[in-house]
Design an enzyme around this catalytic site. Sequence first.
Site, PDB file in Angstrom:
ATOM      1  N   SER A 175       0.851  -1.185   0.000  1.00 35.77           N
ATOM      2  CA  SER A 175       0.000   0.000   0.000  1.00 35.77           C
ATOM      3  C   SER A 175       0.895   1.248   0.000  1.00 35.77           C
ATOM      4  CB  SER A 175      -0.960  -0.038   1.199  1.00 35.77           C
ATOM      5  OG  SER A 175      -1.958   0.926   1.083  1.00 35.77           O
ATOM      6  N   HIS A 187      -7.838  -5.166  -0.829  1.00 36.73           N
ATOM      7  CA  HIS A 187      -6.722  -4.531  -0.134  1.00 36.73           C
ATOM      8  C   HIS A 187      -6.532  -5.080   1.279  1.00 36.73           C
ATOM      9  CE1 HIS A 187      -3.930  -1.105  -0.473  1.00 36.73           C
ATOM     10  NE2 HIS A 187      -4.060  -0.985   0.823  1.00 36.73           N
TER      11      HIS A 187
END
Length: 684
Positions: free
Chosen positions: A541, A659
Amino acid sequence: MTREPYPTARREETVELLHETPVPDPYRWLEDPDSPETKGWLLGQADLFRQEAGRQRFKERIGELLRSGSVGTPVWRGDRHFFSRRTPDQEHAVFYVVDPDGTERALIDPMAIDPSGLTTLDAVQPDKEGRLLAYQLSVGGDEESVLYLMDVATGVRIEGPIDRCRYSPIAWLPGGGAFYYVRRLPRTEVPENEAQFHRRVYLHRVGTSTEEDVMIFGEGLKMTNYYGVSVSRDGRWLQISASEGTAPRNDLWVADLEASPADRPELRVVQEGVDAQTGLVFGRDGRLYVHTDRDASRARVCVTDPATPEADAWRDLIPEDPEAVLSDFAILDDLERPVMLVGWTRHAISEITVHDLVTGERLGEVPTPGLGTIGGISERPEGGHEAWFGYTDNVTPPTIQRYDARTGETTLWAASPGAVDVPQVRTSQVVYRSKDGTPVRMLVIAPVDAEGPRPAILYGYGGFGLSMTPGYSASILAWVEAGGVYAIANLRGGGEEGEDWHRAGMLAHKQNVFDDFHAAAEHLIETGVTTPAQLGISGGSNGGLLVGAALTQRPELYAAVVCSAPLLDMIRFELFGLGATWNVEYGSAADPEQFGWLRSYSPYHHVREGVAYPATLFTVFQSDTRVHPSHAWKMCAALQHASTSDRPILLRNETEVGHGARSVSRTVDLSADTLTFLARHTGL
């Protein structure tokens, strides 16, 4: 070593002129996941990854170490308590209730709801009496939470689905008849590219249609705002906070629900337009407790009267500590001398101190199992003399500890349910100097008998005020058991040293994060822990942005890179997923000055032809609605075109995950693939 040829990726002459600066974007066509050309390229990358990846080395051991399972901190409501637990063979944690007679019942089992393992439990919130439960589910990793209500006594779903509830807090009114929550506007009411935004606070009455929900707050405010909402235990006080995206500051309002109706609360400003984060706790003793980093980068607790919640009436109860960050607190008042337990992280290591509730005087500390990380401190809402908190460190699976303020003792309340043989490791915290002389800390986990340089993984994040603290990790333990070293750097941009530390690594100061990371690598090399040929780096990320910048700025320093769900095109990041909510962290390319910051390090725009880049593995998730996978696709194509090295540039593109949360078996596969890649290219 000769590698397989890369799938062909067409280079376009796409150049955008921004602020009189030409910005090339040769792989913009990869931003369209549905085009036949993109799909064909992805299939080619999948074939290449299968050929190059080889046999997973670590899968069995990571699976064994994850058989510890997990356990969550209890939440008390009335005469029931709720908690989560994952046993050794479960793919997801199950959410339980314990009834007044001590009977334990499973309320939400994601695998019972969906045997494919693709459904995740995103959030739960029992009502104030423990009779109803609001819970949120999403499917396939898209994090698009759908809200449901359950009758706790029967386990029967009584309402839902209510969609558009991603990241929604639930604030119950007493009696369980209504709650405040946050929901996005319908897609039909917003432009197509803004469907992820435009949140509002609503009041929902149980048993009525959501069409009748009353909009309470948010009209006319910024489209990227996130809202927090809570109601005091006695139901009198409503608190609403608003922050622009992930900004480290919030505006804050309160309403007295005795003086104005729940569906038309008269909100009073506590803090507006102030560059600080503040939250309120309405105490059982009638005082208002304020947790704030206003004029205190490492945070403090103040007290005031709820009738005067503004800052000029605050009085310090627990002042800012010069070295430790104040993370949370709990109040224990069924005692002759009521106390406040205060949670801190001191250079990323957790501790809890005990203070007189009236004066703030420090009375002692809560015994903890070791030098690790403490989860949120939980108390009974009606008060008491006990508190519960989660604990973990590098070799300890999550446990729940119980502290008794009458005896001053901490005891094990619940352990993770699986027995695992955890390898012996040696953990040390070192301090090194960054490029500008700033001291930075790093946790180094090594085999007990480690001597001489050996393969190492350096991990970092450095953003959004998130702290990298010790915790049980199957992949770290598997790597160290195999003879490697694992280092975690507490870079600027994180929260380890307070809000000033965060701000020293955001916006115009983002390069500090990368400098801290390079300096960490150099320290590991200079002190004989590893060598450039044995050093791998890993991040996901915002940490994917970190390692993307690291490999383009210092390709000679690293042998291998794992870059997961990364941001890499910093000129266009705000056009996809939740990117627009991160302008407050990174800046916006629409602003000339901020464009300059972003262009100075944007990894995709700093790939140079004729450079021998490290072996690089991009891991991305097709259902990721936060960071678009095209960041990694474009960067992968650019590196495959540019690198003169025989070391491979690979893409692991996974479908039906996103995610965040995923099943255990998916976690094991991903961890095994990344460790196998790093081991191969660092010589482990």
